[in-house]
Design a protein around this motif. Structure first.
Motif: not given
Length: 238
Positions: A92-105
């Protein structure tokens, strides 16, 4: 002879493709999205670049050190599994996690390559956490550069950067570095962990929480190369 000349001229050239991965098991499940550059080929330099990017991504996704991932896909699975284990304990307490990773030169010349990685992680709590990492590479030595390898003398550069930092942040020259509210440990100025080459100069990037409160956000100091080339092991001459 022509072949040897051509090889010497092109040995440090790089080509990249996009490495894009997105994983979400269901509409209300945790999300992992990765979009970073991948160096092409089997050269030592390409391997160094791809290994450094992979290790950084894994470090962001790993919460359980006993189950350290060996590659990005394992890191993604571990991240999602950690969430599922938490959800099973506290449904009841766990919201979905999120991981967003972007990379650029963000910088490249004949000697240097810098890749900037940006991440946003939400693993519960009031807000997620945004982070930036700079990965600097010596193309001739075919390796990633640690922070201390950027400078001829890190001590001398730190002293120079402190003066610039105080001017930028309106801290009196003779005052303590924390006199206006910063939170440098031991009351002493130090360089950030994140330093990167950019087209506009060398960027010193202090993460939120590193020297100030989260509300203050990231603190940056950008120094044009012409002002600090004498401090750099790999100067940038335009």
């Amino acid at each position: 002879m022509l072949f040897l000349i051509f090889s010497c001229e092109t040995k440090n050239e790089l080509s990249f493709e996009a490495l894009s991965i997105s994983k979400k098991a269901c509409e209300d499940c945790s999300l992992v999205s990765i979009d970073v550059p991948k160096a092409m080929g089997n050269t030592k330099l390409a391997t160094s670049i791809n290994t450094a990017i992979q290790e950084e991504i894994i470090s962001w996704l790993s919460f359980n050190e006993t189950g350290r991932a060996n590659n990005i896909h394992e890191g993604i699975n571990a991240f999602l599994q950690d969430y599922n284990e938490l959800k099973n304990k506290y449904p009841e307490e766990s919201m979905p996690w999120e991981a967003t990773i972007d990379g650029d030169i963000v910088f490249e010349n004949e000697q240097i390559l810098t890749i900037q990685l940006k991440s946003y992680l939400f693993t519960g709590g009031a807000h997620g956490l945004s982070t930036i990492r700079f990965l600097n590479f010596d193309k001739s030595a075919k390796k990633e550069l640690d922070r201390e390898e950027l400078f001829k003398s890190e001590v001398q550069f730190t002293s120079y950067a402190e003066n610039l930092f105080k001017k930028q942040e309106n801290i009196p020259a003779e005052a303590d570095i924390n006199s206006t509210g910063f939170m440098f440990e031991t009351e002493t100025y130090y360089l950030p962990e994140n330093i990167g080459y950019t087209d506009d100069g060398l960027l010193l990037y202090y993460e939120p929480y590193e020297i100030a409160s989260y509300a203050d956000g990231a603190i940056t100091l950008l120094i044009p190369f012409q002002e600090i080339n004498s401090y750099l092991k790999l100067p940038v001459i335009y």
